[in-house]
Design an enzyme around this catalytic site. Structure first.
Site, PDB file in Angstrom:
ATOM      1  N   GLY A  15     -90.087  55.005  -2.837  1.00 40.45           N
ATOM      2  CA  GLY A  15     -89.613  55.844  -3.857  1.00 40.45           C
ATOM      3  C   GLY A  15     -89.006  55.614  -5.268  1.00 40.45           C
ATOM      4  O   GLY A  15     -89.014  54.244  -5.470  1.00 40.45           O
ATOM      5  N   LEU A  17     -86.152  55.195  -6.868  1.00 34.83           N
ATOM      6  CA  LEU A  17     -85.199  54.327  -6.877  1.00 34.83           C
ATOM      7  C   LEU A  17     -85.628  52.985  -6.414  1.00 34.83           C
ATOM      8  O   LEU A  17     -85.276  51.835  -7.146  1.00 34.83           O
ATOM      9  CB  LEU A  17     -83.848  55.147  -6.392  1.00 34.83           C
ATOM     10  CG  LEU A  17     -82.616  53.910  -6.457  1.00 34.83           C
ATOM     11  CD1 LEU A  17     -82.190  53.681  -7.715  1.00 34.83           C
ATOM     12  CD2 LEU A  17     -81.464  54.737  -5.763  1.00 34.83           C
ATOM     13  N   ALA A  66     -84.352  59.303   1.739  1.00 30.76           N
ATOM     14  CA  ALA A  66     -83.570  60.792   1.930  1.00 30.76           C
ATOM     15  C   ALA A  66     -84.645  61.797   2.027  1.00 30.76           C
ATOM     16  O   ALA A  66     -85.906  61.571   1.415  1.00 30.76           O
ATOM     17  CB  ALA A  66     -82.704  61.029   0.870  1.00 30.76           C
ATOM     18  N   TYR A  67     -84.380  62.802   2.386  1.00 30.92           N
ATOM     19  CA  TYR A  67     -85.283  64.135   2.496  1.00 30.92           C
ATOM     20  C   TYR A  67     -84.843  64.780   1.378  1.00 30.92           C
ATOM     21  O   TYR A  67     -83.900  65.477   1.087  1.00 30.92           O
ATOM     22  CB  TYR A  67     -85.072  64.901   3.599  1.00 30.92           C
ATOM     23  CG  TYR A  67     -86.014  66.151   3.818  1.00 30.92           C
ATOM     24  CD1 TYR A  67     -87.097  65.942   4.708  1.00 30.92           C
ATOM     25  CD2 TYR A  67     -86.168  67.288   3.069  1.00 30.92           C
ATOM     26  CE1 TYR A  67     -88.002  67.044   5.003  1.00 30.92           C
ATOM     27  CE2 TYR A  67     -86.823  68.012   2.959  1.00 30.92           C
ATOM     28  CZ  TYR A  67     -87.903  68.095   4.040  1.00 30.92           C
ATOM     29  OH  TYR A  67     -88.848  69.281   4.310  1.00 30.92           O
ATOM     30  N   ASP A 105     -75.546  65.465  -6.727  1.00 33.27           N
ATOM     31  CA  ASP A 105     -74.582  66.373  -7.347  1.00 33.27           C
ATOM     32  C   ASP A 105     -75.032  67.657  -6.651  1.00 33.27           C
ATOM     33  O   ASP A 105     -74.164  68.565  -6.861  1.00 33.27           O
ATOM     34  CB  ASP A 105     -75.204  66.445  -8.953  1.00 33.27           C
ATOM     35  CG  ASP A 105     -76.560  67.012  -8.960  1.00 33.27           C
ATOM     36  OD1 ASP A 105     -77.567  66.350  -8.192  1.00 33.27           O
ATOM     37  OD2 ASP A 105     -76.892  67.848  -9.997  1.00 33.27           O
ATOM     38  N   TYR A 132     -80.269  71.308   1.510  1.00 24.45           N
ATOM     39  CA  TYR A 132     -80.288  69.917   1.154  1.00 24.45           C
ATOM     40  C   TYR A 132     -79.130  69.386   0.678  1.00 24.45           C
ATOM     41  O   TYR A 132     -78.431  68.199   1.142  1.00 24.45           O
ATOM     42  CB  TYR A 132     -81.292  69.662  -0.165  1.00 24.45           C
ATOM     43  CG  TYR A 132     -81.187  68.497  -0.966  1.00 24.45           C
ATOM     44  CD1 TYR A 132     -81.807  67.234  -0.455  1.00 24.45           C
ATOM     45  CD2 TYR A 132     -80.523  68.607  -2.177  1.00 24.45           C
ATOM     46  CE1 TYR A 132     -81.702  66.000  -0.788  1.00 24.45           C
ATOM     47  CE2 TYR A 132     -80.534  67.047  -2.588  1.00 24.45           C
ATOM     48  CZ  TYR A 132     -80.753  66.100  -2.160  1.00 24.45           C
ATOM     49  OH  TYR A 132     -80.791  64.945  -2.969  1.00 24.45           O
ATOM     50  N   LYS A 136     -76.787  66.555   2.754  1.00 22.29           N
ATOM     51  CA  LYS A 136     -76.207  65.282   2.015  1.00 22.29           C
ATOM     52  C   LYS A 136     -74.688  65.103   2.128  1.00 22.29           C
ATOM     53  O   LYS A 136     -74.106  63.941   2.156  1.00 22.29           O
ATOM     54  CB  LYS A 136     -76.533  65.331   0.520  1.00 22.29           C
ATOM     55  CG  LYS A 136     -78.280  65.175   0.211  1.00 22.29           C
ATOM     56  CD  LYS A 136     -78.805  63.854   0.764  1.00 22.29           C
ATOM     57  CE  LYS A 136     -78.295  62.533  -0.114  1.00 22.29           C
ATOM     58  NZ  LYS A 136     -78.809  61.560   0.186  1.00 22.29           N
ATOM     59  N   TRP A 157     -80.002  64.555 -11.024  1.00 23.80           N
ATOM     60  CA  TRP A 157     -81.486  64.734 -11.744  1.00 23.80           C
ATOM     61  C   TRP A 157     -82.166  63.413 -11.956  1.00 23.80           C
ATOM     62  O   TRP A 157     -82.523  63.155 -13.280  1.00 23.80           O
ATOM     63  CB  TRP A 157     -81.283  65.465 -13.232  1.00 23.80           C
ATOM     64  CG  TRP A 157     -80.620  66.909 -13.113  1.00 23.80           C
ATOM     65  CD1 TRP A 157     -80.025  67.440 -11.997  1.00 23.80           C
ATOM     66  CD2 TRP A 157     -80.406  67.691 -14.045  1.00 23.80           C
ATOM     67  NE1 TRP A 157     -79.610  68.710 -12.237  1.00 23.80           N
ATOM     68  CE2 TRP A 157     -79.873  68.880 -13.415  1.00 23.80           C
ATOM     69  CE3 TRP A 157     -81.037  67.698 -15.505  1.00 23.80           C
ATOM     70  CZ2 TRP A 157     -79.816  70.214 -14.238  1.00 23.80           C
ATOM     71  CZ3 TRP A 157     -80.684  69.014 -16.121  1.00 23.80           C
ATOM     72  CH2 TRP A 157     -80.166  70.144 -15.653  1.00 23.80           C
TER      73      TRP A 157
END
Length: 299
Positions: A15, A17, A66-67, A105, A132, A136, A157
């Protein structure tokens, strides 16, 4: 004598990150990344995850998996729940090591439609606006209930260079370069956050691990400084490039788009808690955006 490099399992390594961490901080004298493909360790299969942990016994885990398909999560609720809620709890229970878990967030914004100008602090209770965010928030709760040696980093974001993965930045760049007219919501306020910023904070946390300077475990907010609307962010993205700066755009409202998942109207995060430890990593989101663009185009 130098101690052995920390062995760090990085989930979600492909991904944006994960890519940032591997590109900016490759394995070396201080750490070795353990990366796995889905074929090697399918995170949906918890027996495979626990077996991998038992076999490898990493020193640390960075859970960047993560999804993240916010609208699709409304339809694929079980899958989103498994990766976002159940997996963090499993890792906390099964891993005999500390975790750095990435959250969002979107655990906020479900009931504060009139909120503005007061970024969320870590002490405020979650109240998600969509499934979502619900998953989380539950993932955070499950992790904290199973592991006291954890960092939960909420970010907002998130974006990086277009070749590093999907993001709002990539979507805007792609559509603008294709000559498309942009129609972007102006009733979502938050803070764009560069993967460069988040990666640097993660590596600084890792560098203090096991030292007298180690940052206390807990929840921390990590975002660049300031806030803007999605529409303002899009305008800033197209203004970076002479080829796109004349791209026509118009603002709209969330309700105009009719998306399956509601987004928070306001979800800016207050990063002052973690910034006390690593002030060098925080800058206005506009400067962070320019840094990403310059990195991508070798300027």
């Amino acid at each position: 004598m130098m101690s052995k490099p920390l062995r760090i399992w990085l989930t979600g390594s492909t991904g944006q990150l994960g890519t940032a961490l591997l590109r900016l901080f490759p394995s070396g004298k201080t750490h070795t990344w353990l990366t796995t493909t889905r074929a090697e360790v399918d995170l949906n299969h918890f027996d495979v995850v626990t077996s991998y942990l038992a076999d490898t016994q990493p020193d640390l885990i960075v859970n960047a998996a993560a999804y993240t398909a916010v609208d699709q999560a409304e339809r694929e609720r079980d899958m989103a729940h498994r990766l976002n809620a159940e997996l963090p709890g499993l890792l906390g229970k099964s891993a005999n090591c500390p975790l750095i878990h990435i959250s969002t967030d979107y655990v906020f914004g479900g009931s504060d439609n009139e909120r503005s100008g007061t970024p969320y602090r870590e002490t405020e209770p979650p109240h998600p606006a969509n499934w979502y965010g619900e998953t989380k928030a539950e993932g955070e709760k499950r992790l904290l209930s199973t592991s006291s040696d954890s960092y939960i980093l909420r970010t907002s974001w998130l974006y990086g260079p277009t070749t590093w993965g999907k993001s709002f930045y990539k979507s805007i760049r792609t559509n603008a370069l294709a000559g498309k007219t942009l129609r972007i919501v102006d009733d979502e306020i938050g803070t764009p956050t560069s993967t460069l910023t988040l990666s640097r904070v993660i590596m600084s946390l890792i560098s203090t691990y096991g030292t007298p300077q180690q940052v206390p475990y807990g929840i921390y907010h990590v975002s660049d400084l300031g806030e803007c609307s999605r529409y303002r962010f899009a305008q800033a993205i197209v203004a970076l490039d002479p080829k796109t700066k004349e791209t026509p755009s118009s603002p709209c409202k969330q309700d105009d788009l009719g998306l399956p998942a509601h987004r928070p109207h306001y979800s800016a995060l207050d990063s002052s808690k973690i910034a006390r430890y690593f002030p060098q990593h925080f800058q206005p989101w506009e400067k962070a955006l320019q840094e990403v663009y310059d990195l991508e185009y070798n300027r």
